[in-house]
Design a protein around this motif. Structure first.
Motif, PDB file in Angstrom:
ATOM      1  N   ALA A 217       0.885  -1.275   0.001  1.00  0.00           N
ATOM      2  CA  ALA A 217       0.123   0.108   0.165  1.00  0.00           C
ATOM      3  C   ALA A 217       0.977   1.151  -0.027  1.00  0.00           C
ATOM      4  CB  ALA A 217      -0.949   0.051   1.195  1.00  0.00           C
ATOM      5  N   SER A 218       0.374   2.334  -0.390  1.00  0.00           N
ATOM      6  CA  SER A 218       0.987   3.441  -0.568  1.00  0.00           C
ATOM      7  C   SER A 218       0.903   4.270   0.737  1.00  0.00           C
ATOM      8  CB  SER A 218       0.642   4.544  -1.622  1.00  0.00           C
ATOM      9  OG  SER A 218      -0.722   4.993  -1.132  1.00  0.00           O
ATOM     10  N   THR A 219       1.981   5.002   1.243  1.00  0.00           N
ATOM     11  CA  THR A 219       1.820   5.883   2.310  1.00  0.00           C
ATOM     12  C   THR A 219       0.510   6.286   2.721  1.00  0.00           C
ATOM     13  OG1 THR A 219       3.250   7.642   1.385  1.00  0.00           O
ATOM     14  CG2 THR A 219       4.418   5.969   2.654  1.00  0.00           C
ATOM     15  N   SER A 220      -0.107   6.792   1.443  1.00  0.00           N
ATOM     16  CA  SER A 220      -1.314   7.679   1.639  1.00  0.00           C
ATOM     17  C   SER A 220      -2.493   6.533   2.159  1.00  0.00           C
ATOM     18  CB  SER A 220      -1.774   8.424   0.464  1.00  0.00           C
ATOM     19  OG  SER A 220      -1.732   7.645  -0.939  1.00  0.00           O
ATOM     20  N   GLN A 221      -2.409   5.525   1.199  1.00  0.00           N
ATOM     21  CA  GLN A 221      -3.225   4.545   1.638  1.00  0.00           C
ATOM     22  C   GLN A 221      -2.810   3.833   2.978  1.00  0.00           C
ATOM     23  OE1 GLN A 221      -1.985   1.853  -1.574  1.00  0.00           O
ATOM     24  NE2 GLN A 221      -4.171   2.233  -2.743  1.00  0.00           N
ATOM     25  N   LEU A 222      -1.904   3.698   3.450  1.00  0.00           N
ATOM     26  CA  LEU A 222      -1.592   3.339   4.984  1.00  0.00           C
ATOM     27  C   LEU A 222      -2.134   4.258   6.012  1.00  0.00           C
ATOM     28  CD1 LEU A 222       1.898   1.976   4.628  1.00  0.00           C
ATOM     29  CD2 LEU A 222       0.011   0.493   4.892  1.00  0.00           C
ATOM     30  N   LYS A 223      -2.484   5.436   5.656  1.00  0.00           N
ATOM     31  CA  LYS A 223      -3.218   6.187   6.391  1.00  0.00           C
ATOM     32  C   LYS A 223      -4.752   6.501   6.484  1.00  0.00           C
ATOM     33  CE  LYS A 223       1.109   9.482   6.357  1.00  0.00           C
ATOM     34  NZ  LYS A 223       1.330  10.884   5.815  1.00  0.00           N
ATOM     35  N   ASN A 224      -5.308   5.701   5.639  1.00  0.00           N
ATOM     36  CA  ASN A 224      -6.734   5.532   5.267  1.00  0.00           C
ATOM     37  C   ASN A 224      -7.407   4.164   5.873  1.00  0.00           C
ATOM     38  OD1 ASN A 224      -9.100   5.343   4.070  1.00  0.00           O
ATOM     39  ND2 ASN A 224      -8.578   6.710   2.321  1.00  0.00           N
ATOM     40  N   GLN A 225      -8.242   4.608   6.710  1.00  0.00           N
ATOM     41  CA  GLN A 225      -8.809   3.350   7.412  1.00  0.00           C
ATOM     42  C   GLN A 225      -9.485   2.347   6.536  1.00  0.00           C
ATOM     43  OE1 GLN A 225     -11.361   4.311  10.751  1.00  0.00           O
ATOM     44  NE2 GLN A 225     -12.811   2.583  10.181  1.00  0.00           N
ATOM     45  N   SER A 226      -9.950   2.702   5.319  1.00  0.00           N
ATOM     46  CA  SER A 226     -10.564   1.789   4.330  1.00  0.00           C
ATOM     47  C   SER A 226      -9.601   0.794   3.656  1.00  0.00           C
ATOM     48  CB  SER A 226     -11.277   2.745   3.166  1.00  0.00           C
ATOM     49  OG  SER A 226     -10.424   3.100   2.455  1.00  0.00           O
ATOM     50  N   THR A 227      -8.334   1.229   3.955  1.00  0.00           N
ATOM     51  CA  THR A 227      -7.264   0.132   3.280  1.00  0.00           C
ATOM     52  C   THR A 227      -7.229  -1.042   4.092  1.00  0.00           C
ATOM     53  OG1 THR A 227      -5.825   1.917   2.749  1.00  0.00           O
ATOM     54  CG2 THR A 227      -4.737  -0.213   2.954  1.00  0.00           C
ATOM     55  N   TYR A 228      -7.478  -1.039   5.439  1.00  0.00           N
ATOM     56  CA  TYR A 228      -7.320  -2.220   6.174  1.00  0.00           C
ATOM     57  C   TYR A 228      -8.427  -3.302   6.488  1.00  0.00           C
ATOM     58  CZ  TYR A 228      -3.410   0.613   7.572  1.00  0.00           C
ATOM     59  OH  TYR A 228      -2.215   1.539   7.433  1.00  0.00           O
ATOM     60  N   THR A 229      -8.611  -4.130   5.732  1.00  0.00           N
ATOM     61  CA  THR A 229      -9.708  -5.002   5.382  1.00  0.00           C
ATOM     62  C   THR A 229      -9.640  -5.819   6.878  1.00  0.00           C
ATOM     63  OG1 THR A 229      -9.584  -5.119   3.171  1.00  0.00           O
ATOM     64  CG2 THR A 229     -10.688  -6.947   4.131  1.00  0.00           C
TER      65      THR A 229
END
Length: 297
Positions: free
Chosen positions: A256-268
């Motif tokens: 995941a990109s760093t921006s994705q890692l800061k987004n709750q929706s990334t973490y299934t």
């Protein structure tokens, strides 16, 4: 400080029957602290309750034959304590304890650790490390270096490390250097990792068997040239774990990109109602009030 020295000298019995409470912040004045328990003395087997206070000024250096930390060898329980200091030597070292086969709970560390098996909180863990964090800088030139724990063969959970980790050794990881049949869950590493040995990873250097689940690592690893999550796995289960996709060495875990890692929706599948929270940065552990670890297991 004098009461802590009594424990280190065993002037006060350190048996499993005894419960010790810290009543205020303490700044140690010893230029080379003698750890409480272990190193030929009885292991610390009681309960030490820091009650949210801080012990600062811990200094240990120049030792090659001791378990190094505020505590040398813990078989009891250490909880609700912050330790700040600096350790250097050639043995197992962590700012809380050099070795742990008991429980270390809700403890936090700042400073630096340089040792053979080095962890920001615990050098060598064969017990439970839970709800702990470390921002300490960690380094090793011999065995293992981990931001929180150098070597783990039991359990690390609900914990995180943010300090830089440097290893001129076999196993270097942002959270744990070498996970040897242990369990790592609901934990994270945000620090920069640099290693010249065989196994280098943003979360763990290597995991042999064991399980790693619901974890992430966001830091750079050898300037993006090594593994974002785990340098190597052998028979280990990796589940619901994420890493900084800019690290290109292998594809263990979910990129995941760093921006994705800061987004709750990334973490299934992650529990943001009771365990994790995101404000304006990366996720951190925040066990909600009234929720116990036992209830979550």
């Amino acid at each position: 400080e004098e009461d802590l020295l009594f424990l280190a000298r065993e002037d006060i019995e350190i048996s499993s029957k005894n419960h010790y409470c810290l009543e205020n912040d303490i700044t140690l004045t010893s230029k080379n602290w003698t750890p409480i328990g272990g190193n030929g003395a009885g292991n610390f087997s009681g309960t030490f309750d820091g009650q949210g206070y801080t012990i600062s000024g811990l200094a240990i250096s120049g030792r090659s034959d001791e378990d190094m930390g505020l505590f040398g060898y813990n078989t009891g329980k250490i909880k609700d304590l912050t330790v700040k200091g600096n350790i250097s030597g050639s043995a197992d070292a962590g700012l809380i304890a050099g070795q742990n086969t008991g429980t270390i709970e809700n403890c936090h560390t700042e400073g630096s650790v340089a040792a053979a098996t080095a962890g920001g909180a615990v050098g060598r863990n064969a017990g439970t490390v839970t709800e702990c964090t470390s921002s300490a800088e960690v380094s090793s030139t011999e065995n293992e270096a981990g931001g929180l724990v150098g070597y783990n063969s039991k359990k690390v959970q609900y914990s995180g490390a943010t300090g830089a980790v440097t290893g001129k050794c076999d196993y270097t990881g942002g959270l744990v250097g070498y996970n040897d049949q242990g369990t790592i869950s609901q934990s994270y590493a945000n620090g920069k990792v640099s290693g010249s040995g065989s196994y280098v990873g943003g979360l763990v250097g290597r995991s042999s068997y064991g399980t790693i689940s619901y974890c992430y690592a966001s830091g750079t690893v050898n300037d993006y040239a090594r593994a974002g999550l785990a340098g190597n796995i052998y028979g280990a289960a990796i589940r619901f774990c994420y890493y900084n996709a800019a690290n290109t060495y292998n594809q263990i875990g979910i990129p995941a990109s760093t921006s994705q890692l800061k987004n709750q929706s990334t973490y299934t599948g992650w529990n943001f109602e009771k365990i994790w929270e995101i404000t304006d940065n990366y996720p951190v552990i925040n066990l909600r009030e009234g929720i116990t670890v036992k209830e979550l297991e």
